[in-house]
Every structure is written in structure tokens, then in C-alpha cells.
Design a protein around this motif. Sequence first.
Motif, PDB file in Angstrom:
ATOM      1  N   UNK A  28     -14.857  45.704  74.096  1.00 22.32           N
ATOM      2  CA  UNK A  28     -15.306  44.481  73.421  1.00 22.32           C
ATOM      3  C   UNK A  28     -15.149  44.602  71.914  1.00 22.32           C
ATOM      4  N   UNK A  29     -15.494  45.768  71.385  1.00 23.61           N
ATOM      5  CA  UNK A  29     -15.348  46.019  69.949  1.00 23.61           C
ATOM      6  C   UNK A  29     -13.870  45.968  69.544  1.00 23.61           C
ATOM      7  N   UNK A  30     -13.042  46.688  70.278  1.00 19.19           N
ATOM      8  CA  UNK A  30     -11.622  46.803  69.923  1.00 19.19           C
ATOM      9  C   UNK A  30     -10.876  45.486  70.100  1.00 19.19           C
ATOM     10  N   UNK A  31     -11.236  44.706  71.126  1.00 18.49           N
ATOM     11  CA  UNK A  31     -10.536  43.447  71.383  1.00 18.49           C
ATOM     12  C   UNK A  31     -10.716  42.460  70.247  1.00 18.49           C
ATOM     13  N   UNK A  32     -11.797  42.591  69.503  1.00 17.64           N
ATOM     14  CA  UNK A  32     -12.072  41.667  68.410  1.00 17.64           C
ATOM     15  C   UNK A  32     -11.163  41.881  67.205  1.00 17.64           C
ATOM     16  N   UNK A  33     -10.390  42.969  67.211  1.00 15.98           N
ATOM     17  CA  UNK A  33      -9.522  43.210  66.056  1.00 15.98           C
ATOM     18  C   UNK A  33      -8.098  43.632  66.407  1.00 15.98           C
ATOM     19  N   UNK A  34      -7.893  44.322  67.540  1.00 13.18           N
ATOM     20  CA  UNK A  34      -6.515  44.763  67.803  1.00 13.18           C
ATOM     21  C   UNK A  34      -6.181  44.943  69.277  1.00 13.18           C
TER      22      UNK A  34
ATOM     23  N   UNK B  61     -15.728  42.180  65.481  1.00 17.08           N
ATOM     24  CA  UNK B  61     -15.234  41.087  64.651  1.00 17.08           C
ATOM     25  C   UNK B  61     -15.270  41.436  63.169  1.00 17.08           C
ATOM     26  N   UNK B  62     -16.272  42.236  62.769  1.00 16.87           N
ATOM     27  CA  UNK B  62     -16.331  42.671  61.371  1.00 16.87           C
ATOM     28  C   UNK B  62     -15.141  43.568  61.017  1.00 16.87           C
ATOM     29  N   UNK B  63     -14.687  44.381  61.990  1.00 19.89           N
ATOM     30  CA  UNK B  63     -13.484  45.185  61.743  1.00 19.89           C
ATOM     31  C   UNK B  63     -12.270  44.275  61.573  1.00 19.89           C
ATOM     32  N   UNK B  64     -12.149  43.278  62.443  1.00 21.05           N
ATOM     33  CA  UNK B  64     -11.050  42.319  62.305  1.00 21.05           C
ATOM     34  C   UNK B  64     -11.100  41.601  60.967  1.00 21.05           C
ATOM     35  N   UNK B  65     -12.290  41.183  60.564  1.00 25.33           N
ATOM     36  CA  UNK B  65     -12.472  40.525  59.274  1.00 25.33           C
ATOM     37  C   UNK B  65     -12.027  41.462  58.141  1.00 25.33           C
ATOM     38  N   UNK B  66     -12.464  42.727  58.218  1.00 22.22           N
ATOM     39  CA  UNK B  66     -12.106  43.711  57.186  1.00 22.22           C
ATOM     40  C   UNK B  66     -10.594  43.939  57.134  1.00 22.22           C
ATOM     41  N   UNK B  67      -9.945  43.948  58.297  1.00 27.62           N
ATOM     42  CA  UNK B  67      -8.479  44.105  58.315  1.00 27.62           C
ATOM     43  C   UNK B  67      -7.834  42.955  57.552  1.00 27.62           C
TER      44      UNK B  67
ATOM     45  N   UNK C  56      -9.590  36.417  70.231  1.00 29.90           N
ATOM     46  CA  UNK C  56     -10.599  36.398  69.182  1.00 29.90           C
ATOM     47  C   UNK C  56     -10.131  37.147  67.941  1.00 29.90           C
ATOM     48  N   UNK C  57      -9.289  38.157  68.133  1.00 29.01           N
ATOM     49  CA  UNK C  57      -8.797  38.936  67.002  1.00 29.01           C
ATOM     50  C   UNK C  57      -8.064  38.048  65.993  1.00 29.01           C
ATOM     51  N   UNK C  58      -7.423  36.973  66.463  1.00 28.29           N
ATOM     52  CA  UNK C  58      -6.745  36.054  65.546  1.00 28.29           C
ATOM     53  C   UNK C  58      -7.757  35.394  64.617  1.00 28.29           C
ATOM     54  N   UNK C  59      -8.904  35.036  65.159  1.00 27.46           N
ATOM     55  CA  UNK C  59      -9.954  34.399  64.365  1.00 27.46           C
ATOM     56  C   UNK C  59     -10.546  35.382  63.361  1.00 27.46           C
ATOM     57  N   UNK C  60     -10.836  36.590  63.810  1.00 29.92           N
ATOM     58  CA  UNK C  60     -11.492  37.547  62.926  1.00 29.92           C
ATOM     59  C   UNK C  60     -10.581  37.946  61.768  1.00 29.92           C
ATOM     60  N   UNK C  61      -9.344  38.232  62.081  1.00 28.01           N
ATOM     61  CA  UNK C  61      -8.395  38.637  61.035  1.00 28.01           C
ATOM     62  C   UNK C  61      -8.118  37.470  60.096  1.00 28.01           C
ATOM     63  N   UNK C  62      -7.930  36.280  60.670  1.00 23.49           N
ATOM     64  CA  UNK C  62      -7.663  35.097  59.850  1.00 23.49           C
ATOM     65  C   UNK C  62      -8.850  34.773  58.945  1.00 23.49           C
TER      66      UNK C  62
END
Length: 193
Positions: free
Chosen positions: A26-32, A67-73, A119-125
Motif C-alpha cells: 500500500x505504501x509503495x503503490x502510492x509512489x512507484x 502518498x507523502x513519498x510520491x508527493x516528495x518525489x 494513485x501514484x499519478x496523483x501523489x507525484x503530480x
Amino acid sequence: MLRRLYNWLLKLAGTQHAEKVLAVVSFAEASFFPIPPDAMLIPMVLAKPERAWRTAFICSVASVLGGFLGYAIGYYAQPLGQSILTLFGHPQGLEEFHVWFAKWGAGVIFMKGLTPIPYKLVTIAAGLAQFSLVWFFIASALTRSLRFFAVAALVKRFGPEITELMEKRFYLVGTIVVGLLVAGILAVKFIPH
């Protein structure tokens, strides 16, 4: 390769380490990571329906934290964020998502967080667009919890029959939910107060 990874996750869903693996996925899917946590959430709820809410909670919390990792990326590693968006079919991601966040704000997270769109698209974007971190957290917590608790509730209530229906109609259900959300956002935005 994705099919093997999916099958491996299904096997892990039946082990004593399932909750830990679910949290990591769940954690990893939110960013990569390419496979959504539903691949483990559904069989785990089927196997132990009495733990459905605990399982959905683990999935939700880990996804929001990821999601915070995705946001940080997106925020701190823009070239990497742009590469991930391109890999997932959004080569003009930065410009595209800047427009979306400028126009819809947290509505983008609400709309995308509930749908089959990764979801990773949303977090990174959100990071690329330097969207408000507070609103990002609020919208992510609401949408991810709503999604995972809804899946857990449906699987707990209807069992294996609903999982087959959900797999066949997932995009249709996601599209209807997005349509209702867009209608709600437009109503709030354009109805005089």
C-alpha cells in the motif's frame, strides 16, 4: 512479469506476514509500485472477514503515508517524478496536472483517489504542482480510506461473488463514482451561496 508479481502477492495474502506485506504494498503503490493493494486486500478480507476493518485501516494508513513519498518525489525530484508520470502514460504530466490542480484543487485528489487511475499519478503530480500539503493529506486520507473501506465492506458483505463483479465492472463503477464527484464539485462551485 506483472502477472507473476500479482500471483505472488495473492499467495502472500494467506501468510502470517500478510498485514506487513499489505502495508508495504500500500505504501509503495502510492509512489512507484505497479500493483494496487486491492490485490491483497480482497483475498485477505475473504479469508478473514472478521478482520475486514483492520485490514482496510492498514491499507488506508499505509497508502496515505506512501502518498507523502510520491508527493516528495514530485516536489523534490522533479525529473524522477516526470519520468514516472511518462512511464504511466502522461508525458505532459507537469503541465497537465498544473492545469488540473489550478482548476480543481483538492477535487483532483478526490476524483482520482477513488478511481482505478493509479494513485501514484496523483501523489507525484501534487508534488510537481506544489499543491498544498495540508489539503493533499486531507483529500488523500478521505479518498483512500473511503475506497479501501468500501472494498472491504463489499467483500465482507457479498463474499467471492462481489469480487468477480468488481473485477469485471471496476472501470464502470470507478467512472460512475468520478461522475458523481464531478457533479457534486460543479454543483458546489456554481450554485449560488
